[in-house]
Each structure stands twice: as C-alpha cells, then as structure tokens.
Design a protein around this motif. Structure first.
Motif, PDB file in Angstrom:
ATOM      1  N   ASP A  15       0.819  -1.213   0.000  1.00  9.03           N
ATOM      2  CA  ASP A  15       0.000   0.000   0.000  1.00  9.03           C
ATOM      3  C   ASP A  15       0.854   1.265   0.000  1.00  9.03           C
ATOM      4  O   ASP A  15       0.489   2.281  -0.609  1.00  9.03           O
ATOM      5  N   ALA A  16       2.006   1.210   0.675  1.00 10.82           N
ATOM      6  CA  ALA A  16       2.892   2.383   0.735  1.00 10.82           C
ATOM      7  C   ALA A  16       3.706   2.540  -0.537  1.00 10.82           C
ATOM      8  O   ALA A  16       4.145   3.643  -0.864  1.00 10.82           O
ATOM      9  N   GLY A  17       3.932   1.452  -1.234  1.00 14.08           N
ATOM     10  CA  GLY A  17       4.688   1.512  -2.483  1.00 14.08           C
ATOM     11  C   GLY A  17       6.180   1.379  -2.318  1.00 14.08           C
ATOM     12  O   GLY A  17       6.912   1.364  -3.312  1.00 14.08           O
ATOM     13  N   SER A  18       6.666   1.270  -1.099  1.00 14.73           N
ATOM     14  CA  SER A  18       8.104   1.091  -0.885  1.00 14.73           C
ATOM     15  C   SER A  18       8.359   0.590   0.535  1.00 14.73           C
ATOM     16  O   SER A  18       7.533   0.802   1.436  1.00 14.73           O
ATOM     17  N   TYR A  19       9.513  -0.042   0.713  1.00  8.65           N
ATOM     18  CA  TYR A  19       9.912  -0.515   2.036  1.00  8.65           C
ATOM     19  C   TYR A  19      10.158   0.669   2.974  1.00  8.65           C
ATOM     20  O   TYR A  19       9.784   0.640   4.149  1.00  8.65           O
ATOM     21  N   SER A  20      10.785   1.725   2.463  1.00 13.94           N
ATOM     22  CA  SER A  20      11.174   2.835   3.324  1.00 13.94           C
ATOM     23  C   SER A  20       9.950   3.550   3.891  1.00 13.94           C
ATOM     24  O   SER A  20       9.892   3.852   5.094  1.00 13.94           O
ATOM     25  N   ARG A  21       8.945   3.818   3.039  1.00 17.47           N
ATOM     26  CA  ARG A  21       7.746   4.491   3.532  1.00 17.47           C
ATOM     27  C   ARG A  21       6.976   3.611   4.504  1.00 17.47           C
ATOM     28  O   ARG A  21       6.427   4.089   5.507  1.00 17.47           O
ATOM     29  N   ALA A  22       6.926   2.317   4.211  1.00 16.43           N
ATOM     30  CA  ALA A  22       6.235   1.394   5.120  1.00 16.43           C
ATOM     31  C   ALA A  22       6.953   1.325   6.464  1.00 16.43           C
ATOM     32  O   ALA A  22       6.315   1.302   7.518  1.00 16.43           O
ATOM     33  N   LEU A  49       7.474 -10.216  -3.827  1.00 18.77           N
ATOM     34  CA  LEU A  49       7.802  -8.855  -4.227  1.00 18.77           C
ATOM     35  C   LEU A  49       9.122  -8.819  -4.974  1.00 18.77           C
ATOM     36  O   LEU A  49      10.048  -9.562  -4.639  1.00 18.77           O
ATOM     37  N   THR A  50       9.209  -7.977  -5.972  1.00 14.77           N
ATOM     38  CA  THR A  50      10.498  -7.636  -6.569  1.00 14.77           C
ATOM     39  C   THR A  50      10.724  -6.156  -6.303  1.00 14.77           C
ATOM     40  O   THR A  50       9.775  -5.374  -6.224  1.00 14.77           O
ATOM     41  N   ARG A  51      11.944  -5.760  -6.128  1.00 15.55           N
ATOM     42  CA  ARG A  51      12.224  -4.376  -5.764  1.00 15.55           C
ATOM     43  C   ARG A  51      13.504  -3.909  -6.434  1.00 15.55           C
ATOM     44  O   ARG A  51      14.391  -4.705  -6.739  1.00 15.55           O
ATOM     45  N   ASP A  52      13.571  -2.586  -6.656  1.00 13.37           N
ATOM     46  CA  ASP A  52      14.825  -1.968  -7.048  1.00 13.37           C
ATOM     47  C   ASP A  52      14.985  -0.734  -6.168  1.00 13.37           C
ATOM     48  O   ASP A  52      14.307  -0.589  -5.149  1.00 13.37           O
ATOM     49  N   ALA A  53      15.855   0.146  -6.537  1.00 15.78           N
ATOM     50  CA  ALA A  53      16.157   1.291  -5.684  1.00 15.78           C
ATOM     51  C   ALA A  53      14.973   2.234  -5.556  1.00 15.78           C
ATOM     52  O   ALA A  53      14.905   3.021  -4.606  1.00 15.78           O
ATOM     53  N   ARG A  54      14.030   2.194  -6.505  1.00 19.21           N
ATOM     54  CA  ARG A  54      12.983   3.221  -6.508  1.00 19.21           C
ATOM     55  C   ARG A  54      11.588   2.697  -6.203  1.00 19.21           C
ATOM     56  O   ARG A  54      10.750   3.432  -5.704  1.00 19.21           O
ATOM     57  N   HIS A  55      11.291   1.432  -6.517  1.00 20.54           N
ATOM     58  CA  HIS A  55       9.938   0.968  -6.284  1.00 20.54           C
ATOM     59  C   HIS A  55       9.892  -0.545  -6.153  1.00 20.54           C
ATOM     60  O   HIS A  55      10.901  -1.235  -6.365  1.00 20.54           O
TER      61      HIS A  55
END
Length: 303
Positions: A15-22, A49-55
């Motif tokens: 829901d937050a769209g990123s690990y950092s915001r969550a 989940l797959t992730r990169d530096a931005r999303h």
C-alpha cells in the motif's frame, strides 16, 4: 509459521509503495521489515515482491497473497470489533420505535440488516410510537432508540436528538380528486383543501411541520371530517375525504387509489431524527452510533 504481523507488514509495504515508507509508518527499521518479508516468502515458498532502488512490484503470487491478506486482516479486525461489543455488554434486545410517518423503506430495512450483522448479539424489537412521545418512552425505560419526524416540541434533559437524513414532501390526494389531474402543486394552492391530518397543540412531528408550511402561506390547514395522524390517513385520502402532505416514502405503503403531487424544492424537505438516551448503555450507545454512521448515505432529498 506465518504471523499476523507479517500479513500486516506485507500489506503495508504494498500500500505504501516502498519498504522505506512502510518502515516509517510502522516505526520499525527497514532492515527488520525486509527480514520479515524474506521469512514470509520462505514460509509460502514463493517470491512475493520484486524491488529496485525506486519501487516495488508484486509478482503473480504476490498479487494473490496481497488480496487474500487484506481480506484476512479485515476479518480479524471485524472479529475483534464484534468481540469487543459483546465484551462490553453488546448483547440483548434493543427496543426501536419509529413514527408512523417514518416508513421502514427497503433501504432502511437493508441498513438494519447490516447493523444486525455487525452486532451478532443484538436483536431488535421494532414498534411504532408517535414522534412526540418517543422521547418520554425512552427516558422512562420503555424503549431504547427512536426514529422520529422532526420537529418535536418537548425537550428532555436526558435525551439526545440527532438529525439522520432529509426526505422530500409530496401531496397525497385521491385519484378521484380533481387534483389528481396534476403532477405538481404548491402549498398556497391547497388553501381550500381539507386535510386529513392536522396538528394537535401538544404534538410535533409531520403535522406540525405541515401546519407551519401552510401558515407561511397565510392559512391554517382546514380539517377534514375524518382525521388521522397515522398511516391510515392514506386510506382516508383514497376514499376522497381529504388530502395530506406526506414524506415521499409513504408512496411505498399507499393504497392504489392515492395519487401524489410534487411540491417546489424550497418547501419540500422533512427531517428524520434519532432519539437516544444521553447516558445510554454500551450496547445501545454503540448501536446508535453505528445507525447514525450507516444512515449518512441516506441524507438526500429522495431518501
């Protein structure tokens, strides 16, 4: 073993769209959050989940898991809420009154059904009571909640009245009346008509409101030879004994020989209110708050 905390963390990340915001919202370190998701993926044996530096992006498995996880969390929240209601005494019978002019329409019936699903320990005992007398019945312990047609005249120190929704007013006439040839009219045009419902000096509610509308046009409603402040007034109208100004919802209970005329927008609204004790029990107070919340969507002219 998968934990509820992991469900919540996963949904929050998506829901937050990123690990950092969550992580910021959950007040935990990003590394700890990443570790929890890795453990979750190990348990389900799938990459979520797959992730990169931005999303981040959901995998196909992650999309399925996210949908089900949100549903599970919602079910848990509802279970806790219902358990809390029961734990606070939210079990028993609530005696609900409604005035004869507050028709239990299909939308209100569906609303009450939803509320009973939210309060599994509650049963409703529904009966009619005049708008003016409901407050006394509730204050003296003969009822718990009431649906009234405002205004009411008497004030009670231990009673709270809250507006729920508005409803448009219409004129009910016999199909044998000359008025039945019309589709709309005005309050002023009804000056010479006989009304089957007129106010009592000590009673508020719909008839009191209608009298006020007529007085604003310079006349008091003329009484028909047969009167009723109940839904039986519709039968008197069908017999062409007079007319009445009623809420639009009364179309649903009107006999076939009654015709309805529209009124101008500026005079065509009436308000339904909820009467409840100022110091209600936990069960009654919780049910009343839920009733107010659920009825909010009905707050429109044609409720």
């Amino acid at each position: 073993m998968i934990t509820i905390k992991q469900f919540r963390y996963f949904v929050e990340i998506v829901d937050a769209g990123s690990y950092s915001r969550a992580a910021e919202k959950l007040y935990i370190a990003q590394s700890a959050l990443s570790r929890q998701i890795k453990e979750l993926e190990n348990e389900v044996q799938a990459l979520l989940l797959t992730r990169d530096a931005r999303h981040i992006e959901l995998t196909a498995a992650g999309q399925v898991f996210h949908e089900r996880a949100k549903r599970i969390l919602d079910d848990i929240e509802e279970t806790v809420r219902q358990t809390r209601h029961v734990g606070q005494g939210a079990a028993g019978i609530i005696r609900l009154l409604h005035s004869s002019s507050v028709t239990l329409t299909p939308s209100i019936g569906a609303l009450l059904k939803r509320l009973l699903a939210q309060f599994p320990g509650v049963s409703l005992d529904v009966s009619k009571g005049s708008s003016e007398n409901q407050a006394a019945d509730i204050e003296e312990g003969r009822a718990d909640l009431g649906l009234v047609r405002l205004p009411t005249l008497r004030k009670h120190a231990n009673i709270v009245v809250r507006e729920l929704f508005t409803e448009k007013l219409v004129v009910a006439v016999s199909k044998d009346s000359p008025l039945a040839a019309q589709s709309h009219t005005t309050i002023a045009a009804l000056r010479d008509e006989a009304f089957v419902s007129i106010p009592h000096k000590d009673r508020g509610g719909l008839s009191y409101l209608v009298a006020g509308l007529c007085l604003a046009q310079g006349y008091f409603p003329k009484a028909a030879r047969a009167l009723s402040r109940k839904t039986s007034q519709l039968n008197l109208i069908e017999a062409n004994l007079g007319i009445a100004i009623v809420p639009d919802s009364m179309r649903l209970v009107a006999p076939p020989g009654v015709h309805f005329l529209s009124l101008p927008e500026e005079v065509s609204s009436t308000v339904v209110g909820l009467v409840s004790p100022r110091e209600a029990s936990g069960m009654v107070a919780a049910f009343a708050e839920a009733l107010v919340r659920e009825m909010a969507p009905l707050a429109q002219p044609s409720a």
